[in-house]
Design an enzyme around this catalytic site. Sequence first.
Site, short mmCIF file in Angstrom:
data_model
loop_
_atom_site.label_atom_id
_atom_site.label_comp_id
_atom_site.label_asym_id
_atom_site.label_seq_id
_atom_site.Cartn_x
_atom_site.Cartn_y
_atom_site.Cartn_z
N ASN A 9 13.49 136.94 -52.36
CA ASN A 9 14.07 138.25 -51.52
C ASN A 9 14.28 137.79 -50.39
O ASN A 9 13.37 137.58 -49.65
CB ASN A 9 13.06 139.36 -51.78
CG ASN A 9 13.46 140.52 -51.03
OD1 ASN A 9 14.78 140.78 -50.54
ND2 ASN A 9 12.60 141.25 -50.72
N LYS A 11 15.96 139.20 -47.98
CA LYS A 11 15.90 140.62 -47.18
C LYS A 11 16.85 140.52 -46.31
O LYS A 11 17.95 140.30 -46.74
CB LYS A 11 14.36 140.54 -46.39
CG LYS A 11 13.24 140.46 -47.27
CD LYS A 11 11.97 140.64 -46.72
CE LYS A 11 10.99 140.43 -47.61
NZ LYS A 11 9.48 140.78 -46.88
N HIS A 94 11.51 148.20 -53.05
CA HIS A 94 10.49 147.37 -52.05
C HIS A 94 9.59 148.19 -51.30
O HIS A 94 10.12 149.06 -50.44
CB HIS A 94 11.46 146.42 -51.47
CG HIS A 94 10.59 145.17 -50.91
ND1 HIS A 94 10.24 145.22 -49.60
CD2 HIS A 94 10.13 143.86 -51.27
CE1 HIS A 94 9.66 144.20 -49.31
NE2 HIS A 94 9.60 143.39 -50.39
N GLU A 96 9.24 147.67 -48.13
CA GLU A 96 9.94 147.82 -46.91
C GLU A 96 11.21 149.25 -47.07
O GLU A 96 11.40 149.65 -46.08
CB GLU A 96 10.78 146.55 -46.59
CG GLU A 96 9.86 145.79 -45.89
CD GLU A 96 10.11 144.32 -46.25
OE1 GLU A 96 11.08 143.92 -46.52
OE2 GLU A 96 9.06 143.50 -46.31
N GLU A 166 3.22 143.84 -55.00
CA GLU A 166 3.22 143.28 -53.66
C GLU A 166 2.42 143.96 -52.90
O GLU A 166 2.59 144.99 -52.30
CB GLU A 166 4.65 143.17 -53.07
CG GLU A 166 5.70 142.31 -53.87
CD GLU A 166 6.98 141.94 -52.82
OE1 GLU A 166 7.05 140.77 -52.78
OE2 GLU A 166 7.24 143.09 -52.23
N GLY A 172 4.51 138.90 -45.58
CA GLY A 172 4.86 138.44 -44.10
C GLY A 172 3.66 138.18 -43.17
O GLY A 172 4.06 137.84 -41.95
N SER A 212 3.40 136.58 -49.15
CA SER A 212 3.00 135.15 -48.52
C SER A 212 2.76 134.12 -49.63
O SER A 212 1.72 133.24 -49.49
CB SER A 212 1.59 135.34 -47.67
OG SER A 212 1.86 136.25 -46.74
P1 13P Z 1 6.56 137.29 -47.77
O1 13P Z 1 6.66 136.12 -48.91
O2 13P Z 1 7.41 136.96 -46.67
O3 13P Z 1 5.27 137.63 -47.46
O4 13P Z 1 7.45 138.61 -48.58
C1 13P Z 1 6.85 139.06 -49.63
C2 13P Z 1 8.11 139.88 -50.14
O5 13P Z 1 7.94 140.99 -49.49
C3 13P Z 1 9.03 139.61 -51.17
O6 13P Z 1 9.73 140.75 -51.70
#
Ligand code: 13P
Length: 250
Positions: A9, A11, A94, A96, A166, A172, A212
């Site tokens: 992803n 982003k 997601h 976010e 997640e 992150g 992560s």
């Molecule tokens: P990270 O791998 O950067 O922690 O992000 C995970 C994520 O949100 C994937 O959709």
Amino acid sequence: MRKPIIAGNWKMNKTAKEAEQLIAELKPLVKGAKPEVVVCVPYTDLWAVSKAIEGSKIKLGAENVAWADSGAFTGEISADMLKEIGVEYVIIGHSERRQYFGETDESVNARLKQALKKGLKPIVCVGETLTEREKNKTKRVLKKQVIDGFKDITAEDFASIVIAYEPVWAIGTGKTATAEDANKTIGFIRSLVKKTWGAQVGKELRIQYGGSMKPSNAKELMAMRNIDGGLIGGAALKAEDFAGIVNYKK
Ligand code: 13P
């Protein structure tokens, strides 16, 4: 047997030019990939990436999809627009999107239905925040996200659905859920799906872990009985790291 699926992803990262570069680096590294490999990229990168992945096993994904066919929805992108470019997968809900853009289980449900109607394969994200976890609300939160987010979804629909668990506190942050913990929580989601849509549906459903995930912890996470793949953020932005996860068995 559930085929593992590793999806990146990206982003809001990578211009189209940078995307081409990343795919060029990635292609040789994932040539012999055993899992299904997907890159979910910004809308503006889709066209370039659809060309760049030609002749490879890498599949194309988007990061969202509108719930309507077309019309007055400024800033949204329709399923037909995605399909015409060759998009196969789409991330929905997601954390976010939920946190910064007001997505709810209801909007997730509407987008999910539209994706299914148009033949896109949804990767639906669920997960608890740190506060919810500390208050022991993880199961309650996940149950609501699954029951409301998947409202009116049939057992047959599940054949093309992937769920990504997640934990928001692990995204992150460098903090990964322990493999046992992730396995247990994903097991809870699986049992919930079994109870609601039938044992077979739950058994066949692919559920990813996200948060992560990196080459150094991929093997341990992927060894867990309930974990069928990963949704990768930060580590998907470097060809070597993403390939390191894809090739977790080597
Ligand atoms: P990270 O791998 O950067 O922690 O992000 C995970 C994520 O949100 C994937 O959709």
